[in-house]
Scaffold this active site. Structure first.
Site, short mmCIF file in Angstrom:
data_model
loop_
_atom_site.label_atom_id
_atom_site.label_comp_id
_atom_site.label_asym_id
_atom_site.label_seq_id
_atom_site.Cartn_x
_atom_site.Cartn_y
_atom_site.Cartn_z
N GLU A 15 0.84 -1.15 0.07
CA GLU A 15 -0.03 -0.01 0.13
C GLU A 15 0.94 1.39 -0.15
O GLU A 15 0.30 2.33 -0.08
CB GLU A 15 -0.86 -0.03 1.08
CG GLU A 15 -0.45 0.35 2.46
CD GLU A 15 -1.28 1.28 3.24
OE1 GLU A 15 -2.32 1.59 2.79
OE2 GLU A 15 -0.94 1.93 4.29
N ASN A 16 2.26 1.36 -0.01
CA ASN A 16 2.86 2.32 -0.07
C ASN A 16 3.76 2.27 -1.29
O ASN A 16 4.87 2.95 -1.25
CB ASN A 16 3.76 2.63 1.15
CG ASN A 16 2.84 2.49 2.55
OD1 ASN A 16 2.72 1.51 3.14
ND2 ASN A 16 2.30 3.81 2.58
N ASN A 43 -5.13 1.40 4.34
CA ASN A 43 -5.68 2.67 4.18
C ASN A 43 -5.22 3.66 2.98
O ASN A 43 -6.21 4.54 2.82
CB ASN A 43 -5.49 3.46 5.75
CG ASN A 43 -4.05 3.52 5.85
OD1 ASN A 43 -3.27 2.66 6.01
ND2 ASN A 43 -3.49 5.01 5.82
N HIS A 44 -4.27 3.21 2.44
CA HIS A 44 -3.92 4.10 1.13
C HIS A 44 -4.36 3.42 -0.14
O HIS A 44 -3.91 3.57 -1.24
CB HIS A 44 -2.60 4.46 1.06
CG HIS A 44 -1.93 5.37 2.14
ND1 HIS A 44 -2.52 6.45 2.45
CD2 HIS A 44 -1.04 5.31 3.02
CE1 HIS A 44 -1.87 7.14 3.41
NE2 HIS A 44 -1.14 6.45 3.91
N HIS A 125 -4.02 -4.80 8.74
CA HIS A 125 -3.40 -3.47 8.87
C HIS A 125 -3.61 -2.42 9.78
O HIS A 125 -4.93 -1.76 9.68
CB HIS A 125 -3.58 -3.12 7.38
CG HIS A 125 -2.67 -1.91 6.78
ND1 HIS A 125 -1.38 -1.99 6.47
CD2 HIS A 125 -2.94 -0.61 6.65
CE1 HIS A 125 -0.99 -0.96 6.04
NE2 HIS A 125 -1.76 -0.03 6.18
N HIS A 150 1.30 -1.60 8.67
CA HIS A 150 0.99 -0.24 8.83
C HIS A 150 1.82 0.69 9.62
O HIS A 150 1.91 1.99 9.33
CB HIS A 150 -0.42 -0.02 9.23
CG HIS A 150 -0.87 1.41 9.61
ND1 HIS A 150 -1.10 2.16 8.33
CD2 HIS A 150 -0.82 2.28 10.42
CE1 HIS A 150 -1.44 3.46 8.80
NE2 HIS A 150 -1.54 3.33 10.14
N HIS A 152 5.00 0.52 10.04
CA HIS A 152 6.26 0.51 9.39
C HIS A 152 7.54 0.26 10.11
O HIS A 152 8.72 0.45 9.77
CB HIS A 152 6.76 2.00 8.78
CG HIS A 152 5.46 2.11 7.70
ND1 HIS A 152 5.87 3.22 6.53
CD2 HIS A 152 4.33 1.97 7.40
CE1 HIS A 152 4.87 3.38 5.75
NE2 HIS A 152 3.86 2.66 6.28
FE FE2 Z 1 -1.06 2.05 6.38
#
Ligand code: FE2
Length: 237
Positions: A15-16, A43-44, A125, A150, A152
């Site tokens: 997601e990143n 979430n992204h 997440h 999430h 990181h």
């Molecule tokens: Fe996230």
């Protein structure tokens, strides 16, 4: 690493992947081409509009199962390799995150969708460690692994729970250790010191791979979970 560790399935949270925020079909394609079997999100997930139809058409990429039915994509998938199957369930935490329903409620429906899979990996997440720990206990003995993403930042609590579910609160981030969870550190520090908006660029200093390696032979039963934290080899032979 497939060869080095004898890995059967590789699952990546993506997601990143698009410059630090979200993912597009391009980065997803690169991850699949690189040997990833399935991609989870968070979430992204919807940051880039061009990925919306892709989430409906590509079965190997999943967004949290407890998002709304009106949102694109699906929350579970099953991938197969060499006669074995792995079900993947993606969930979003509820604290400080916008999810349609409680993760610990929706997960029961999601698990029905992967009922036939030999193994099941759940990617929770979430921001809150409590929600991830609770999910680990709730699913202990029912799935092969519950791994958190999430924050990181990798946590030091990897273990196999008594029922045989491998667990870690957060796998961490594959990205630049010289930044602040993916952002150039001077930009992040400036925002925290001034409370003024600035542009964020992806950090590139000191990239590391953060992952976990889970061994499982019996159906839905993990024998070991091992963290893999190592500098990225940017010039593999
Ligand atoms: Fe996230």
């Amino acid at each position: 690493m497939r060869d080095e560790l004898g890995v059967d399935f590789v699952v990546a949270n993506g997601e990143n992947a698009a410059g630090g925020v979200g993912i597009t079909p391009k980065e997803a394609g690169e991850l699949f081409a690189g040997g990833v079997d399935a991609i989870t999100l968070g979430n992204h997930a919807y940051r880039h509009r061009e990925v919306w139809p892709y989430l409906d058409s590509e079965p190997r990429i999943v967004r949290p199962a407890n998002y709304l039915r009106t949102q694109p994509g699906r929350g579970t998938c099953v991938v197969e390799r060499d006669g074995a199957s792995l079900g993947i369930v993606n969930l979003s935490g509820n604290l400080y995150m916008q999810a349609g329903s409680p993760a610990l409620l929706t997960v029961d429906d999601a698990l029905r969708e992967v009922a036939d899979a030999d193994h099941v990996l759940v990617d929770m997440h979430a921001e809150a460690t409590s929600e991830k720990v609770a999910l680990g206990w709730y699913l202990d003995g029912r799935v092969t692994a519950v791994v958190g993403t999430h924050t990181h930042v990798p946590t030091a609590d990897a273990r196999v729970l008594p029922g045989g579910t491998a667990y870690i609160t957060d796998v961490g981030m594959t990205g630049a250790r010289g930044g602040v969870i993916g952002v150039r550190r001077e930009q992040s520090i400036a925002v925290m010191r001034t409370h003024m908006p600035t542009r964020y660029d992806s950090a590139d200093e000191d990239p590391w791979l953060n992952a976990v390696f889970i061994r499982a032979t019996a159906r839905r039963h993990a024998e070991a979970i091992e963290q893999i934290l190592r500098p990225a080899d940017l010039n593999p032979t």
